[in-house]
Design a protein around this motif. Structure first.
Motif, PDB file in Angstrom:
ATOM      1  N   ARG A   1       0.827  -1.210   0.000  1.00 46.74           N
ATOM      2  CA  ARG A   1       0.000   0.000   0.000  1.00 46.74           C
ATOM      3  C   ARG A   1       0.864   1.265   0.000  1.00 46.74           C
ATOM      4  O   ARG A   1       0.347   2.371  -0.208  1.00 46.74           O
ATOM      5  CB  ARG A   1      -0.947   0.001   1.203  1.00 46.74           C
ATOM      6  N   HIS A   2       2.174   1.102   0.231  1.00 44.83           N
ATOM      7  CA  HIS A   2       3.088   2.254   0.248  1.00 44.83           C
ATOM      8  C   HIS A   2       4.360   1.921  -0.541  1.00 44.83           C
ATOM      9  O   HIS A   2       5.472   1.970  -0.007  1.00 44.83           O
ATOM     10  CB  HIS A   2       3.441   2.638   1.687  1.00 44.83           C
TER      11      HIS A   2
ATOM     12  N   GLN B   1       8.216   3.840  -0.908  1.00 43.32           N
ATOM     13  CA  GLN B   1       8.185   4.767   0.231  1.00 43.32           C
ATOM     14  C   GLN B   1       8.904   4.124   1.408  1.00 43.32           C
ATOM     15  O   GLN B   1       8.614   2.975   1.760  1.00 43.32           O
ATOM     16  CB  GLN B   1       6.730   5.082   0.609  1.00 43.32           C
TER      17      GLN B   1
ATOM     18  N   LEU C   1       9.456   3.072   4.943  1.00 46.67           N
ATOM     19  CA  LEU C   1       8.651   2.887   6.150  1.00 46.67           C
ATOM     20  C   LEU C   1       9.586   2.707   7.322  1.00 46.67           C
ATOM     21  O   LEU C   1      10.387   1.765   7.357  1.00 46.67           O
ATOM     22  CB  LEU C   1       7.741   1.663   5.998  1.00 46.67           C
TER      23      LEU C   1
END
Length: 225
Positions: free
Chosen positions: A164-165, A168, A170
Motif C-alpha cells: 500500500r506504500h 516509500q 517505512l
C-alpha cells in the motif's frame, strides 16, 4: 452492526466483555471452550473474534490455526501469556493482534476498531499489485508471478503495508504501529524476523529482491533499476 465472537472460559471476563462491547453497539456472542468457539467462528459469519489461549477442549492456538485455514476474520488474542515468544507463536498461528491480561477495556476497544477498519479497507481495495506481486486482500492470497505463496497472518499484514506504500521508506516506528500496535518494544528484532520470512518466500525461486533495508531507518518496497 459488527458481530463479535468472544471465546473465553472465564465467565467473569466473558460477561465483562460482552456487556462492554454491547454498550458500544456491537452484537456479541460468547463461547466458553475451544471446540464450541471454533464451531461458532467457522459457521457464524463474524466480523471479529476475541480469543483466549488457555481454553478447555481445544486450546486457543489450535483454534486460531484452524480458523485461519477456513476464514480471514480478524482474530485478537487476549491472554495472560506475556512472553515475546508466546506473542510470536500466537501471531504466527493466525492472530492479527495480541493483548495481554490484565488489560484496559479502552485499549481492547481501540484494537477492535482498528481491526474492523483494516478489514473494511481491505474489502474496498481488493487486489494490490507491485512488480511480480499480486495480493488479493479479500482472500489474503499472494502470487509471485504464477506462483501461489502461503503467508501467515503477520506476514500478510506486513506485506500489505509495503504494497500500500510502494517506493516509500517505512520507518521501524511506522511498521510497529501499523502491524504490531507497539506490542513489541524498540529493542525487539521482530520486524527483521518477519522481513526475513517474507524475503525467503518472495525470492524462493530466485526472484529479485523487492524489500530493501534502509540502514538505521527502516525498509522500502522497490524494484532495483
Amino acid at each position: 452492526m459488527a458481530r463479535i465472537l468472544i471465546v473465553e472460559d472465564e465467565t467473569e471476563i466473558a460477561s465483562y466483555l460482552r456487556r462492554g462491547l454491547h454498550l458500544e453497539g456491537y452484537q456479541v456472542d460468547v463461547a466458553y471452550d475451544g471446540i464450541r468457539g471454533l464451531e461458532m467462528a467457522v459457521a457464524g459469519n463474524y466480523d471479529l473474534v476475541v480469543l483466549d489461549l488457555m481454553l478447555p477442549g481445544v486450546d486457543g492456538l489450535e483454534v486460531a490455526r484452524r480458523l485461519r485455514a477456513e476464514s480471514s476474520v480478524p482474530i485478537i488474542i487476549l491472554t495472560a501469556r506475556d512472553a515475546v515468544r508466546d506473542r510470536v507463536i500466537g501471531l504466527e498461528a493466525g492472530a492479527d493482534d495480541y493483548l495481554v491480561k490484565p488489560f484496559a477495556f479502552e485499549e481492547l476497544l481501540a484494537r477492535i476498531r482498528a481491526q474492523l477498519r483494516r478489514q473494511q479497507v481491505s474489502q474496498n481495495q481488493e487486489v494490490l499489485r507491485f512488480a511480480n506481486l499480486t495480493l488479493d486482500t479479500r482472500s489474503r492470497e499472494l502470487r509471485v508471478g504464477d506462483r501461489r505463496v502461503e503467508l501467515t497472518a503477520k506476514e500478510y499484514d506486513l506485506l500489505e503495508l509495503f504494497m500500500r506504500h510502494p517506493n516509500q521508506v517505512l520507518t521501524r516506528d511506522i511498521i510497529y504501529d501499523r502491524v504490531w500496535n507497539y506490542d513489541f518494544g524498540g529493542e525487539s528484532n521482530i520486524i527483521e524476523v518477519y522481513v526475513r520470512y517474507l524475503r525467503q518466500k518472495l525470492e524462493a525461486n530466485g526472484e529479485p529482491r523487492l524489500i530493501h533495508t534502509v540502514r538505521s531507518v527502516g525498509y522500502i518496497l522497490r524494484e532495483d533499476a
